[in-house]
Scaffold this active site. Sequence first.
Site, PDB file in Angstrom:
ATOM      1  CE  LYS A  13      -9.473   0.227  -8.215  1.00  0.00           C
ATOM      2  NZ  LYS A  13     -10.205  -0.515  -9.121  1.00  0.00           N
ATOM      3  CG  ASP A 139      -5.416  -1.184  -9.854  1.00  0.00           C
ATOM      4  OD1 ASP A 139      -5.196  -0.591 -11.011  1.00  0.00           O
ATOM      5  OD2 ASP A 139      -6.430  -1.719  -9.592  1.00  0.00           O
TER       6      ASP A 139
HETATM    7  P1  ATP Z   1      -8.091  -4.509  -8.217  1.00  0.00           P
HETATM    8  O1  ATP Z   1      -9.418  -3.540  -8.052  1.00  0.00           O
HETATM    9  O2  ATP Z   1      -6.883  -3.746  -8.115  1.00  0.00           O
HETATM   10  O3  ATP Z   1      -8.137  -5.380  -9.429  1.00  0.00           O
HETATM   11  P2  ATP Z   1      -9.495  -6.210  -6.309  1.00  0.00           P
HETATM   12  O4  ATP Z   1     -10.121  -5.271  -5.323  1.00  0.00           O
HETATM   13  O5  ATP Z   1     -10.056  -6.762  -7.421  1.00  0.00           O
HETATM   14  O6  ATP Z   1      -8.243  -5.205  -6.799  1.00  0.00           O
HETATM   15  P3  ATP Z   1      -7.829  -7.366  -4.014  1.00  0.00           P
HETATM   16  O7  ATP Z   1      -8.824  -7.349  -3.012  1.00  0.00           O
HETATM   17  O8  ATP Z   1      -6.652  -6.454  -4.240  1.00  0.00           O
HETATM   18  O9  ATP Z   1      -8.545  -7.379  -5.326  1.00  0.00           O
HETATM   19  O10 ATP Z   1      -7.378  -8.915  -4.048  1.00  0.00           O
HETATM   20  C1  ATP Z   1      -6.933  -9.628  -5.256  1.00  0.00           C
HETATM   21  C2  ATP Z   1      -6.263 -10.920  -4.990  1.00  0.00           C
HETATM   22  O11 ATP Z   1      -5.204 -10.409  -4.217  1.00  0.00           O
HETATM   23  C3  ATP Z   1      -7.019 -11.924  -3.813  1.00  0.00           C
HETATM   24  O12 ATP Z   1      -7.142 -12.788  -4.499  1.00  0.00           O
HETATM   25  C4  ATP Z   1      -6.111 -11.795  -2.530  1.00  0.00           C
HETATM   26  O13 ATP Z   1      -6.012 -13.170  -2.302  1.00  0.00           O
HETATM   27  C5  ATP Z   1      -4.741 -11.231  -2.996  1.00  0.00           C
HETATM   28  N1  ATP Z   1      -4.131 -10.263  -2.162  1.00  0.00           N
HETATM   29  C6  ATP Z   1      -2.969 -10.328  -1.884  1.00  0.00           C
HETATM   30  N2  ATP Z   1      -2.689  -9.617  -0.721  1.00  0.00           N
HETATM   31  C7  ATP Z   1      -3.928  -8.919  -0.507  1.00  0.00           C
HETATM   32  C8  ATP Z   1      -4.147  -7.759   0.442  1.00  0.00           C
HETATM   33  N3  ATP Z   1      -3.418  -7.288   1.514  1.00  0.00           N
HETATM   34  N4  ATP Z   1      -5.432  -7.723   0.776  1.00  0.00           N
HETATM   35  C9  ATP Z   1      -6.510  -8.333  -0.076  1.00  0.00           C
HETATM   36  N5  ATP Z   1      -6.253  -9.226  -0.925  1.00  0.00           N
HETATM   37  C10 ATP Z   1      -4.885  -9.550  -1.302  1.00  0.00           C
END
Ligand code: ATP
Length: 287
Positions: A13, A139
């Site tokens: 997203k 989210d």
């Molecule tokens: P948001 O935009 O919802 O804040 P994000 O894109 O910043 O999310 P993610 O890629 O979801 O962040 O990852 C955040 C943390 O979650 C990472 O530090 C990662 O280690 C952990 N994590 C746990 N499960 C997953 C997964 N299936 N894929 C990616 N990261 C994951």
Amino acid sequence: MINNKVSIKAPAKINLSLDALRKREDGFHEVAMVMTTVDLADRIELTLLEKDEIRIESSGGFVPLDERNLAYQAALLLKKTYGIKQGVFIHISKHIPVAAGLAGGSSDAAAALKGLNQLWNLGLSLDELAELGAKIGSDVSFCVYGGTALATGRGEKIHHISSPPPCWVLLAKPPIGVSTGEVYRNLNLSGIKHPDVEGMVKAIEDKDYDQICSLLGNVLETVTLKMYPEVKHIKEQMMKLGADAVLMSGSGPTVFGLFQHESRLQRVYNGLRGFCNEVYAVRLLGE
Ligand code: ATP
């Protein structure tokens, strides 16, 4: 034959508008965000196991392969809530950059909830899955539905809206990971300019592309751009190279640009690739 395997797409997203209104007693911020899905996606394959265990594997991307993985947490939550004694093997084909502001982990969790709902014949509605998802992360509820929505509360209250007009999206991620928690902890709400979230919802409903471009806004830029000047640099470059409008997604560090014309998208893509390794040209899914 009983189906013991399912494969689900987990799209990323972006936030077209992200506002934080106040800090709540539970430590979260009260937010108002306009979110929409793009066609950059992980793929989650779920296979039921005889043995009562959750095993997880991921191709590419640095993600935890234990109970810290949000897809693992989704499976565990369903098992505990519905007393399920069967195990599952979760394979994640990781394409969404990690810790990038694109909700990759949340989308994987949402896909696991939807897939296991099928495999374990739980008969849960999307609303019920979204409510469960909120226990894993703010989210996850949005990711259960996908499409385009205004999210309020701590991000778990979803109000569906129509899809924005079709356009191209260029995503560029500098080689850093950003902790969403840290960004919110450093957010100072006094004296900052709040984006017009309601105006963004109206612009989307009106399919007014120019107005969408002019109303893009994210309060978290005030924190992340200061902490990581490379994010600011990418924003400036993308704008200079010719994007219609540019914004950081979520807590960053991914920056996205919007484009109506593919020829211009190509030019900016080529320009950015000169100094940024991770650049993706995608489309808004919206629906
Ligand atoms: P948001 O935009 O919802 O804040 P994000 O894109 O910043 O999310 P993610 O890629 O979801 O962040 O990852 C955040 C943390 O979650 C990472 O530090 C990662 O280690 C952990 N994590 C746990 N499960 C997953 C997964 N299936 N894929 C990616 N990261 C994951």
